[in-house]
Design a protein around this motif. Sequence first.
Motif, mmCIF file in Angstrom:
data_model
loop_
_atom_site.group_PDB
_atom_site.id
_atom_site.type_symbol
_atom_site.label_atom_id
_atom_site.label_comp_id
_atom_site.label_asym_id
_atom_site.label_seq_id
_atom_site.Cartn_x
_atom_site.Cartn_y
_atom_site.Cartn_z
ATOM 1 N N VAL A 95 0.828 -1.199 0.000
ATOM 2 C CA VAL A 95 0.000 0.000 0.000
ATOM 3 C C VAL A 95 0.866 1.255 0.000
ATOM 4 C CG1 VAL A 95 -0.300 0.031 2.523
ATOM 5 C CG2 VAL A 95 -1.986 1.148 1.046
ATOM 6 N N GLU A 96 1.975 1.238 0.747
ATOM 7 C CA GLU A 96 2.896 2.381 0.718
ATOM 8 C C GLU A 96 3.499 2.555 -0.670
ATOM 9 O OE1 GLU A 96 4.728 2.484 5.263
ATOM 10 O OE2 GLU A 96 5.413 0.946 3.838
ATOM 11 N N ALA A 97 3.834 1.438 -1.303
ATOM 12 C CA ALA A 97 4.419 1.503 -2.641
ATOM 13 C C ALA A 97 3.421 2.085 -3.640
ATOM 14 C CB ALA A 97 4.858 0.108 -3.080
ATOM 15 N N PHE A 98 2.158 1.680 -3.543
ATOM 16 C CA PHE A 98 1.125 2.208 -4.442
ATOM 17 C C PHE A 98 0.971 3.716 -4.250
ATOM 18 C CE2 PHE A 98 -3.416 2.981 -5.501
ATOM 19 C CZ PHE A 98 -3.401 2.562 -6.824
ATOM 20 N N ILE A 99 1.000 4.160 -3.014
ATOM 21 C CA ILE A 99 0.890 5.594 -2.732
ATOM 22 C C ILE A 99 2.071 6.350 -3.317
ATOM 23 C CG2 ILE A 99 0.940 7.315 -0.889
ATOM 24 C CD1 ILE A 99 -0.656 5.279 0.821
ATOM 25 N N GLU A 100 3.274 5.828 -3.108
ATOM 26 C CA GLU A 100 4.460 6.536 -3.591
ATOM 27 C C GLU A 100 4.523 6.572 -5.109
ATOM 28 O OE1 GLU A 100 6.445 8.424 -1.683
ATOM 29 O OE2 GLU A 100 4.858 7.862 -0.272
ATOM 30 N N LEU A 101 4.122 5.510 -5.750
ATOM 31 C CA LEU A 101 4.067 5.515 -7.216
ATOM 32 C C LEU A 101 3.106 6.580 -7.724
ATOM 33 C CD1 LEU A 101 4.051 1.702 -8.061
ATOM 34 C CD2 LEU A 101 5.590 3.385 -9.086
ATOM 35 N N ASN A 102 1.958 6.709 -7.091
ATOM 36 C CA ASN A 102 0.989 7.700 -7.526
ATOM 37 C C ASN A 102 1.446 9.121 -7.217
ATOM 38 O OD1 ASN A 102 -1.723 6.654 -8.705
ATOM 39 N ND2 ASN A 102 -1.176 5.145 -7.141
ATOM 40 N N ARG A 103 2.199 9.285 -6.146
ATOM 41 C CA ARG A 103 2.773 10.612 -5.884
ATOM 42 C C ARG A 103 3.789 10.963 -6.972
ATOM 43 N NH1 ARG A 103 5.220 11.094 -0.111
ATOM 44 N NH2 ARG A 103 5.197 13.325 -0.657
ATOM 45 N N GLU A 104 4.615 9.993 -7.330
ATOM 46 C CA GLU A 104 5.656 10.241 -8.321
ATOM 47 C C GLU A 104 5.059 10.528 -9.699
ATOM 48 O OE1 GLU A 104 9.349 7.831 -10.525
ATOM 49 O OE2 GLU A 104 8.349 6.965 -8.763
ATOM 50 N N HIS A 105 4.006 9.807 -10.063
ATOM 51 C CA HIS A 105 3.447 9.907 -11.418
ATOM 52 C C HIS A 105 2.147 10.701 -11.462
ATOM 53 C CE1 HIS A 105 6.325 7.097 -13.264
ATOM 54 N NE2 HIS A 105 6.257 6.426 -12.126
ATOM 55 N N LYS A 106 1.862 11.453 -10.396
ATOM 56 C CA LYS A 106 0.681 12.328 -10.363
ATOM 57 C C LYS A 106 -0.608 11.562 -10.663
ATOM 58 C CE LYS A 106 3.423 15.783 -9.571
ATOM 59 N NZ LYS A 106 3.561 16.267 -8.166
ATOM 60 N N GLY A 107 -0.698 10.371 -10.119
ATOM 61 C CA GLY A 107 -1.893 9.560 -10.284
ATOM 62 C C GLY A 107 -1.965 8.780 -11.575
ATOM 63 N N ARG A 108 -0.965 8.933 -12.431
ATOM 64 C CA ARG A 108 -0.974 8.250 -13.731
ATOM 65 C C ARG A 108 -0.290 6.886 -13.590
ATOM 66 N NH1 ARG A 108 -3.793 9.410 -18.046
ATOM 67 N NH2 ARG A 108 -2.015 8.970 -19.407
ATOM 68 N N VAL A 109 -0.894 6.026 -12.782
ATOM 69 C CA VAL A 109 -0.377 4.677 -12.547
ATOM 70 C C VAL A 109 -1.559 3.711 -12.626
ATOM 71 C CG1 VAL A 109 0.711 3.112 -10.891
ATOM 72 C CG2 VAL A 109 1.460 5.493 -11.032
ATOM 73 N N VAL A 110 -1.363 2.615 -13.332
ATOM 74 C CA VAL A 110 -2.364 1.555 -13.401
ATOM 75 C C VAL A 110 -1.697 0.246 -13.002
ATOM 76 C CG1 VAL A 110 -3.929 0.240 -14.897
ATOM 77 C CG2 VAL A 110 -3.677 2.710 -15.228
ATOM 78 N N LEU A 111 -2.333 -0.500 -12.111
ATOM 79 C CA LEU A 111 -1.886 -1.858 -11.806
ATOM 80 C C LEU A 111 -2.682 -2.827 -12.674
ATOM 81 C CD1 LEU A 111 -1.568 -1.937 -7.914
ATOM 82 C CD2 LEU A 111 0.224 -1.522 -9.613
ATOM 83 N N TYR A 112 -1.955 -3.689 -13.349
ATOM 84 C CA TYR A 112 -2.554 -4.682 -14.249
ATOM 85 C C TYR A 112 -2.397 -6.046 -13.590
ATOM 86 C CZ TYR A 112 -1.918 -8.094 -18.075
ATOM 87 O OH TYR A 112 -1.935 -9.211 -18.873
ATOM 88 N N HIS A 113 -3.531 -6.721 -13.354
ATOM 89 C CA HIS A 113 -3.530 -7.966 -12.576
ATOM 90 C C HIS A 113 -4.161 -9.083 -13.410
ATOM 91 C CE1 HIS A 113 -4.962 -10.731 -9.301
ATOM 92 N NE2 HIS A 113 -3.756 -10.441 -8.854
ATOM 93 N N PRO A 114 -3.342 -9.849 -14.153
ATOM 94 C CA PRO A 114 -3.906 -10.877 -15.033
ATOM 95 C C PRO A 114 -4.539 -12.022 -14.251
ATOM 96 C CG PRO A 114 -1.518 -11.050 -14.970
ATOM 97 C CD PRO A 114 -1.873 -9.807 -14.222
ATOM 98 N N GLY A 115 -5.812 -12.259 -14.540
ATOM 99 C CA GLY A 115 -6.492 -13.390 -13.927
ATOM 100 C C GLY A 115 -6.455 -14.624 -14.806
ATOM 101 N N LEU A 116 -6.262 -14.424 -16.128
ATOM 102 C CA LEU A 116 -6.140 -15.518 -17.085
ATOM 103 C C LEU A 116 -4.970 -15.209 -18.013
ATOM 104 C CD1 LEU A 116 -9.899 -16.043 -18.010
ATOM 105 C CD2 LEU A 116 -8.489 -17.568 -16.614
#
Length: 561
Positions: A397-418
């Motif tokens: 969760v800290e990593a997700f926050i820091e990534l969004n701070r660095e990229h001004k919210g322009r971050v997407v996590l892609y989670h393949p289910g198949l």
Amino acid sequence: MPHDLVIRNGSVVDGTGSPARRADVAVDGDRIVAVGDVSARAKREIDADGKTVTPGFVDIHTHLDAQIAWDPIASSSCYHGVTSVVLGNCGVTFAPCKPKDRNYLANLMESVEDIPAESINSGLDWDWESYGEYLDALDRMDKGVNVGGMVGHCAVRYHAMGERSLDEAPAGSEDIEKICELVDEAIGSGALGFSTSRTFMHRVPDGRFVPGTHAAPDEMLAIGRVMGRHGKGVFEGALRLGERDHDEGLPKTRAEIAWVGQLSRENNLNATFGIAHSYRRPQLYRQIIEFVEEENAKGARLRPQTTSRGVGGLFALDHRTPFAASSSWKTLAELPFEKRVEALEDETMRRSLVDLDQPAQIDFNLAFILTDAKVDYAHDPSNSLAAYALERNLSPVEAFIELNREHKGRVVLYHPGLNQSMDAVQEMITNPTVAMGLGDSGAHVGQIMDASSPTWLLSHWVRDRQVMSLEEAICGWTSDTAQIFGIDDRGVLREGARADINVIDIDELGLELPEYKHDFPGGAGRYVQRGRGYDQMIVNGAVFMEDGQHTGSYAGRVLRS
């Protein structure tokens, strides 16, 4: 007389698998009139020197049934070389439909494919009942791309049987007769085929399985005979493959493939259905292909289809996050997007966001980081949120926050289910039995964005990895998919064919970051993803997209069998 259009000096990959060759392509009206050395001038000429000229891509697995009514360019397919789309997959269609059942079918579509019913009802005219009338309605709509459709089992069965269509009891002989009459009308009116859903993943809003899930083989084979009498139509299904079948030898799965093989063989029909890899059942896709090859050896024409990358859920600050169940993240989600980005700079807010009162629901080892600088679906473990967090001694969760701070919210996590393993994907897409599909454009609009599959195939697997030739890849997205669905005059660059053409800069092919936009009727949201490298897309002789922008042309047509 000058030609209407000539594309000059390109490397022509004609869609048949033949080697690329330097040639011109001349177009008059909606037809290709010459491929070779064209000396005559044209009203418009495109210099394709250094570019690749291909047929327009034919996407056989979309759920744009509603969206095409208010989004005639069929985004996001239109950003990835697709000039023809097939609607009506997985048994879910809006026709045939009695007027009193419109809301039922809209809610069913929302339940199965995550397309908001409110958008459907406000965006569709619903001026049809039969499938033929639905195709006529599609004719009347503006279309940037060509649109064909299959008639869906859910609509057909509910029209014929009402609430009984959801029962586990088999349909009676009179029910099957009514169902077959509706399918007969649809195929006779130009439906490209028939689709069904048999997977236990698809449910109606009250939790029951969708109509057709429990249909017995005799019902399915009767429907196949209707198509056989017409001598046309593809059978498509979201089949029950591996579900509740953990016995050695997968007897239930083998039986499912067997009756589809019988339907194909007895009626001289193509049949297609989706397959994918999952770490939960890592060998299942191979076993299904083996069963398919056994049926094809006996005369069936089965073509399982897959996608060129993972089928992945998306998580981002501007829509849903992996931590959405926690109260602090619910509070954050109430803010406009710009305010969410600003809130991450507040230390007190960050502490509250880190203090989760509900666990995250995804595996961060399979949550891959996408940013404007790098949109990579290769499932590289070093690009996961877990690896990013470990390297920096942070929690996820800290990593997700820091990534969004660095990229001004322009971050997407892609989670393949198949299609979680890229090795498995490579094995499938290079198998001649397997077709390209499962882009699912228009479906699960707030969860996934897989319509960019053609661009990923050409950029990653062809250009960067060189696991298949450009000619093979283009064939897989053009003449091969067109032939499976009986669309005979598209998917090839040859004299007399319809002029659906792409001019592509292969070196510049790439993907932009998926974005969540509120552009559906009623302000509903969905993911959109653009591509780079498509200089021109031409539909029926008219330039439809140029450098990723719609030209204003609506030359698309309804594709009838």
